[in-house]
Design a protein around this motif. Structure first.
Motif, PDB file in Angstrom:
ATOM      1  N   HIS A 457       6.034  -1.955 -12.188  1.00 20.07           N
ATOM      2  CA  HIS A 457       7.040  -2.918 -12.621  1.00 20.07           C
ATOM      3  C   HIS A 457       7.966  -2.338 -13.683  1.00 20.07           C
ATOM      4  CE1 HIS A 457       3.836  -5.437 -10.855  1.00 20.07           C
ATOM      5  NE2 HIS A 457       4.813  -6.293 -10.557  1.00 20.07           N
ATOM      6  N   VAL A 458       7.389  -1.908 -14.828  1.00 16.96           N
ATOM      7  CA  VAL A 458       8.250  -1.501 -15.933  1.00 16.96           C
ATOM      8  C   VAL A 458       7.498  -0.597 -16.900  1.00 16.96           C
ATOM      9  CG1 VAL A 458       7.647  -3.489 -17.383  1.00 16.96           C
ATOM     10  CG2 VAL A 458       9.875  -2.392 -17.676  1.00 16.96           C
ATOM     11  N   LEU A 459       8.224   0.304 -17.517  1.00 18.83           N
ATOM     12  CA  LEU A 459       7.760   1.017 -18.702  1.00 18.83           C
ATOM     13  C   LEU A 459       8.774   0.747 -19.795  1.00 18.83           C
ATOM     14  CD1 LEU A 459       5.973   3.089 -20.258  1.00 18.83           C
ATOM     15  CD2 LEU A 459       7.568   4.846 -19.458  1.00 18.83           C
ATOM     16  N   VAL A 460       8.318   0.177 -20.905  1.00 21.87           N
ATOM     17  CA  VAL A 460       9.188  -0.095 -22.051  1.00 21.87           C
ATOM     18  C   VAL A 460       8.797   0.851 -23.173  1.00 21.87           C
ATOM     19  CG1 VAL A 460      10.033  -1.814 -23.686  1.00 21.87           C
ATOM     20  CG2 VAL A 460       9.356  -2.525 -21.379  1.00 21.87           C
ATOM     21  N   GLY A 557      14.111  -5.388  -8.513  1.00 23.43           N
ATOM     22  CA  GLY A 557      13.575  -6.745  -8.448  1.00 23.43           C
ATOM     23  C   GLY A 557      12.927  -7.212  -9.735  1.00 23.43           C
ATOM     24  N   VAL A 558      12.879  -6.346 -10.728  1.00 23.48           N
ATOM     25  CA  VAL A 558      12.310  -6.704 -12.030  1.00 23.48           C
ATOM     26  C   VAL A 558      13.440  -6.781 -13.045  1.00 23.48           C
ATOM     27  CG1 VAL A 558      10.709  -6.035 -13.865  1.00 23.48           C
ATOM     28  CG2 VAL A 558      10.113  -5.612 -11.468  1.00 23.48           C
ATOM     29  N   ARG A 559      13.414  -7.772 -13.919  1.00 19.68           N
ATOM     30  CA  ARG A 559      14.444  -7.950 -14.934  1.00 19.68           C
ATOM     31  C   ARG A 559      13.804  -7.888 -16.321  1.00 19.68           C
ATOM     32  NH1 ARG A 559      14.699 -11.791 -11.431  1.00 19.68           N
ATOM     33  NH2 ARG A 559      14.088 -13.426 -12.906  1.00 19.68           N
ATOM     34  N   VAL A 560      14.458  -7.170 -17.221  1.00 29.78           N
ATOM     35  CA  VAL A 560      13.983  -7.051 -18.598  1.00 29.78           C
ATOM     36  C   VAL A 560      15.104  -7.493 -19.520  1.00 29.78           C
ATOM     37  CG1 VAL A 560      13.159  -5.482 -20.384  1.00 29.78           C
ATOM     38  CG2 VAL A 560      12.408  -5.170 -18.044  1.00 29.78           C
ATOM     39  N   GLY A 565      14.013 -12.499 -30.497  1.00 26.18           N
ATOM     40  CA  GLY A 565      12.807 -11.804 -30.938  1.00 26.18           C
ATOM     41  C   GLY A 565      11.741 -11.633 -29.884  1.00 26.18           C
ATOM     42  N   ASP A 566      12.035 -12.015 -28.634  1.00 16.32           N
ATOM     43  CA  ASP A 566      11.055 -11.861 -27.556  1.00 16.32           C
ATOM     44  C   ASP A 566      11.595 -10.919 -26.486  1.00 16.32           C
ATOM     45  OD1 ASP A 566       9.108 -13.478 -28.588  1.00 16.32           O
ATOM     46  OD2 ASP A 566       9.792 -15.281 -27.534  1.00 16.32           O
ATOM     47  N   LEU A 567      10.699 -10.134 -25.915  1.00 17.61           N
ATOM     48  CA  LEU A 567      11.009  -9.323 -24.740  1.00 17.61           C
ATOM     49  C   LEU A 567      10.483 -10.076 -23.525  1.00 17.61           C
ATOM     50  CD1 LEU A 567      11.885  -6.383 -23.674  1.00 17.61           C
ATOM     51  CD2 LEU A 567       9.417  -5.969 -23.574  1.00 17.61           C
ATOM     52  N   THR A 568      11.343 -10.276 -22.536  1.00 12.90           N
ATOM     53  CA  THR A 568      10.958 -10.986 -21.318  1.00 12.90           C
ATOM     54  C   THR A 568      10.997 -10.032 -20.141  1.00 12.90           C
ATOM     55  OG1 THR A 568      11.846 -13.071 -22.163  1.00 12.90           O
ATOM     56  CG2 THR A 568      11.466 -12.920 -19.789  1.00 12.90           C
ATOM     57  N   VAL A 569       9.916  -9.998 -19.382  1.00  9.48           N
ATOM     58  CA  VAL A 569       9.834  -9.194 -18.156  1.00  9.48           C
ATOM     59  C   VAL A 569       9.601 -10.167 -17.013  1.00  9.48           C
ATOM     60  CG1 VAL A 569       8.669  -7.332 -16.943  1.00  9.48           C
ATOM     61  CG2 VAL A 569       8.854  -7.266 -19.439  1.00  9.48           C
ATOM     62  N   ALA A 570      10.559 -10.223 -16.097  1.00  9.65           N
ATOM     63  CA  ALA A 570      10.482 -11.162 -14.981  1.00  9.65           C
ATOM     64  C   ALA A 570      10.386 -10.385 -13.680  1.00  9.65           C
ATOM     65  CB  ALA A 570      11.708 -12.069 -14.957  1.00  9.65           C
ATOM     66  N   ALA A 571       9.348 -10.691 -12.897  1.00 10.90           N
ATOM     67  CA  ALA A 571       9.151 -10.054 -11.596  1.00 10.90           C
ATOM     68  C   ALA A 571       8.911 -11.149 -10.571  1.00 10.90           C
ATOM     69  CB  ALA A 571       7.966  -9.093 -11.638  1.00 10.90           C
ATOM     70  N   GLY A 572       9.906 -11.402  -9.725  1.00  8.67           N
ATOM     71  CA  GLY A 572       9.790 -12.493  -8.769  1.00  8.67           C
ATOM     72  C   GLY A 572       9.675 -13.811  -9.491  1.00  8.67           C
ATOM     73  N   GLN A 576       6.757 -12.707 -17.967  1.00 10.79           N
ATOM     74  CA  GLN A 576       5.866 -12.406 -19.090  1.00 10.79           C
ATOM     75  C   GLN A 576       6.704 -12.163 -20.337  1.00 10.79           C
ATOM     76  OE1 GLN A 576       2.690 -12.681 -18.769  1.00 10.79           O
ATOM     77  NE2 GLN A 576       2.338 -12.504 -16.562  1.00 10.79           N
ATOM     78  N   ARG A 577       6.129 -12.570 -21.475  1.00  6.62           N
ATOM     79  CA  ARG A 577       6.850 -12.401 -22.735  1.00  6.62           C
ATOM     80  C   ARG A 577       5.985 -11.651 -23.741  1.00  6.62           C
ATOM     81  NH1 ARG A 577      10.323 -17.885 -24.162  1.00  6.62           N
ATOM     82  NH2 ARG A 577      11.662 -17.820 -22.298  1.00  6.62           N
ATOM     83  N   LEU A 578       6.674 -10.918 -24.603  1.00  9.92           N
ATOM     84  CA  LEU A 578       6.005 -10.186 -25.667  1.00  9.92           C
ATOM     85  C   LEU A 578       6.942 -10.142 -26.853  1.00  9.92           C
ATOM     86  CD1 LEU A 578       3.451  -8.406 -26.358  1.00  9.92           C
ATOM     87  CD2 LEU A 578       4.867  -6.438 -25.753  1.00  9.92           C
TER      88      LEU A 578
END
Length: 585
Positions: A457-460, A557-560, A565-572, A576-578
Motif C-alpha cells: 500500500h504505502v511507505l511513509v 488506488g491508495v491516497r495519502v 495533524g493527522d496522516l490519512t491513508v485511504a485504500a479502497g 487509516q489515520r495516524l
C-alpha cells in the motif's frame, strides 16, 4: 580538504585504533621488507619443505562451486573485477592493487580440481615458476592466505594433488603463521588463521599439528570477538560475513577430519542462521556497506561445508520480522514486499574500513521488485568512485552540507562516527509497521527517522534534522533501482517500472530534483559487481524550514494526505489515520 581539516580527520581516525594495531604496523612492514631485501634471509626462512607430505584426508564432496573461472582459464584468460587479462600475466601491470591481489588467490583452482587434475596442477606449477618467494603482490600475507584456502580446498577435492603441492603448501603455511595481520585485525586476521588451520590439517610435517592447534586457539578467540550476539559479522556487510563463514567452515571441516577439536560450531551456526535470515527470495543478499555479488561462495557451497563440518543452523527459516539488533538491521517481509531499515554502527571501532555513511538508510522491495536500493561497491581503489560509493549521497539517508553522519575517507578509513539508536517498532494498525530510529552525527547534528510501512500500500518516510547551523543545506536522498524511471506529472512525480507504478507524494518539504546517474562519471548507480554498474535515478528532497520532511511512496488506488495533524491513508473503502507527531515527533 585543507590541512587543518585533514589533521582533525586523522585524529578522529586514530583515536579509535587499538594500541596493538599501531604497535604491530611497523613490525609487519619491517618483516616484509627484510625478506624482500635480504636474499640470504629469504633463502633461509622461505623455502619449500621437501619432506612435506599431504595428509590422508577424506575426499570432500562440495556442491555449488562456480565453474566459470575454470572455463575462462581454459580459454587462456582470467577475469577479476570485470577486467580480463591473459592467464599467464602474473604481474598485472597497470591494474589496481586489488586486481593484482586476486590474481594470486587462485579462484580458478577449485573448479579445475573438480574437472581436470592436470589443469589444476599446471596452474600451480606456472605460478611457482613465475613468483619467487617474498617478491611481489602474491607474497603479501592476505593473498597467501586466500591462496592457501583454495589450495587446501582443491587438494581435499582431488587427492592426487596433495603430495605434489605439499612442499609449497608447507612454506606458505609457515609464512602466514609468522606474518599474521595483527595490525589490521578484522576479516584479514580471521582469513590468515583459517588458512593456517586448513593448511596444517592438509599436511604431514614435523610442525603442522602444533601450528594448526595454535592457530585454532586464536580462531576461537577472534570469532568470539568478531561475531555479534545476533550472528552477524562485526564489519556489518553480507559479503564479508559469507566469506568469513566459508573460510571458518572449511578450516573446521579439515581440522576435524584430522581428529582435532575446534570449538566454534555454535558460533558458525549463528552465522549460518544470519545468512539464511537476511538472504532474499531471489537468493541475493542486501548489498549494504562494502558488498558485491562477485565471487561469493554460493548457498549450496556453504550448506555442503556446514554438513561436512557438522554445523547446523538454529531456526534457519526466517521469521516475517527479522530483528538483528547487534548488526543494526530490521527486516520486515510480507509476501513479496520487504523493507530493510539500517540502524547500526558503521563497523567495529578499530576496523570500520568496509563501512559506508548510511546511518538510518533503508532498502525497499515492492511486489518482488527492488525499488530503493543501496549502491553496493564497484571498486576499492581511491578516487571519486570509491568516495561516492561510501558517501551518504549513495544511500537512502540524509546529508547535511554534503556530509553524512559518519566520516569515511580514503579507501578504508573512517574519522568521526555516528551514534545510531534503534527506537523500536510498533503496529499502528493491522498489517502496518512503524520503525523508529535516530542518529547523532560526528558533527553533532541529530537525524530522526520514522518509517511507516504498509506492505503493498504505502511507505511513509518522516525525517527530522535538528542541531544544525541556520543556513545548513539538508538533503534526503531516495536512490531508486535501475529498473525505475521518474515521470513528472501535474500533481507531482511518479516512478515506473515494467508493470509497476508508484506515486511520490511530498507532504512536508519539497522534491528538489530527480537526477539520472551514469557510471563512473555522473554519481548515481547500482553495482552489478566490481568494475560494473548501472545508472539509476536518485531523488533529492529537502525539508521545510523547521528541518522536517514527510513523503510517501504510494501504490495505485491508495491516497495519502495530511490534515489537522493527522496522516490519512485511504485504500479502497478502508481508511487509516495516524497522528503526524508519530512520524515527526
Amino acid at each position: 580538504m585543507n590541512l587543518p581539516d585533514r589533521f582533525f580527520t586523522l585524529v578522529r581516525t586514530l583515536r579509535h585504533l587499538r594500541a596493538s594495531q599501531i604497535a604491530w604496523r611497523p613490525v609487519h612492514v619491517m618483516r616484509l621488507q627484510a625478506l624482500n631485501c635480504v636474499p640470504a634471509l629469504r633463502a633461509l626462512c622461505v623455502r619449500p619443505d621437501a619432506g612435506a607430505r599431504g595428509a590422508p584426508l577424506p575426499v570432500l564432496d562440495i556442491a555449488g562451486v562456480d565453474p566459470r573461472p575454470a572455463e575462462l582459464w581454459r580459454q587462456g584468460f582470467v577475469e577479476y573485477h570485470g577486467i580480463r587479462a591473459a592467464r599467464d600475466d602474473w604481474q598485472g601491470e597497470g591494474q589496481s592493487r586489488l586486481w593484482r591481489y586476486q590474481r594470486h588467490y587462485h579462484a580458478e583452482l577449485v573448479p579445475l580440481a573438480f574437472a581436470n587434475v592436470d589443469e589444476a596442477r599446471s596452474l600451480v606449477d606456472d605460478w611457482i615458476a613465475h613468483n619467487p618467494p617474498c617478491r611481489g603482490d602474491g607474497w603479501e600475507p592476505y593473498p597467501v592466505a586466500r591462496r592457501l584456502l583454495n589450495w587446501c580446498m582443491a587438494s581435499a577435492i582431488a587427492p592426487a594433488l596433495r603430495d605434489t603441492w605439499a612442499p609449497w603448501l608447507a612454506v606458505q603455511m609457515r609464512f602466514v603463521a609468522s606474518h599474521l595481520e595483527r595490525h589490521l585485525l578484522g576479516n584479514h586476521l580471521l582469513c590468515d588463521l583459517c588458512a593456517v588451520v586448513a593448511a596444517a590439517a592438509s599436511l604431514d610435517t614435523v610442525d603442522s599439528e602444533a601450528v594448526g592447534v595454535r592457530a585454532a586457539r586464536m580462531i576461537v578467540r577472534e570469532l568470539e570477538r568478531q561475531v555479534l550476539p545476533d550472528g552477524g559479522y562485526a564489519e556489518r556487510t553480507a559479503q564479508y560475513h559469507v566469506v568469513v563463514l566459508h573460510d571458518a567452515l572449511l578450516a573446521l571441516a579439515l581440522h576435524r577430519a584430522r581428529g582435532r577439536e575446534l570449538d566454534v560450531g555454535p558460533t558458525l551456526a549463528r552465522m549460518l542462521r544470519w545468512a539464511d535470515w537476511v538472504r532474499r527470495a531471489d537468493g541475493s543478499y542486501p548489498w549494504l556497506n562494502d558488498a558485491s555479488p562477485d565471487g561469493l561462495p554460493t548457498p549450496p557451497t556453504l550448506r555442503a561445508l556446514s554438513n561436512i563440518a557438522e554445523v547446523t543452523p538454529v531456526q534457519s527459516q526466517p521469521p516475517p520480522i527479522v530483528e538483528l539488533p547487534d548488526t543494526g538491521w530490521t527486516i520486515l517481509r510480507d509476501e513479496k514486499c520487504e523493507l530493510l531499515f539500517e540502524h547500526g554502527l558503521i563497523g567495529p571501532d578499530h576496523q570500520p574500513g568496509h563501512g559506508h555513511a548510511d546511518a538510518l538508510s533503508f532498502e525497499l522491495v515492492w511486489n518482488g521488485v527492488p525499488v530503493v536500493t543501496d549502491t553496493g561497491v564497484t571498486t576499492y581503489a581511491p578516487g571519486n568512485v570509491r568516495a561516492f560509493e561510501r558517501s551518504a549521497a549513495a544511500h537512502a539517508t540524509v546529508q547535511v552540507d554534503g556530509r553524512g553522519a559518519d566520516e569515511p575517507w580514503a579507501s578504508f578509513r573512517v574519522g568521526g562516527r555516528a551514534r545510531p539508536v534503534y527506537l523500536g517498532k510498533s503496529s499502528p494498525w493491522r498489517g502496518a509497521w512503524l520503525l523508529c530510529g535516530q542518529a547523532t552525527s560526528y558533527e553533532g547534528w541529530l537525524h530522526r527517522r520514522r518509517l511507516l510501512f504498509w506492505p503493498g500500500h504505502v511507505l511513509v518516510v518522516g525525517d527530522e534534522v535538528v542541531r544544525t547551523r541556520t543556513s545548513a543545506n539538508i538533503i534526503s536522498i531516495l536512490p531508486l533501482a535501475p529498473e525505475w524511471n521518474v515521470v513528472a506529472s501535474t500533481d507531482g512525480y511518479r516512478i515506473q517500472s515494467e508493470g509497476q507504478e508508484l506515486e511520490v507524494v511530498v507532504l512536508q518539504g519539497k522534491l528538489i530534483e530527480a537526477v539520472l546517474g551514469e557510471y563512473p562519471d555522473r554519481p548515481g548507480w547500482v553495482a552489478d559487481g566490481f568494475g560494473r554498474a548501472r545508472g539509476r535515478f536518485s531523488l533529492s528532497l529537502s525539508p521545510a524550514q523547521d528541518g522536517r520532511l514527510l513523503y510517501a511512496l504510494v501504490a495505485p488506488g491508495v491516497r495519502v494526505s495530511e490534515s489537522t495533524g493527522d496522516l490519512t491513508v485511504a485504500a479502497g473503502d478502508h481508511s487509516q489515520r495516524l497522528a503526524v507527531e508519530e512520524l515527526l515527533p
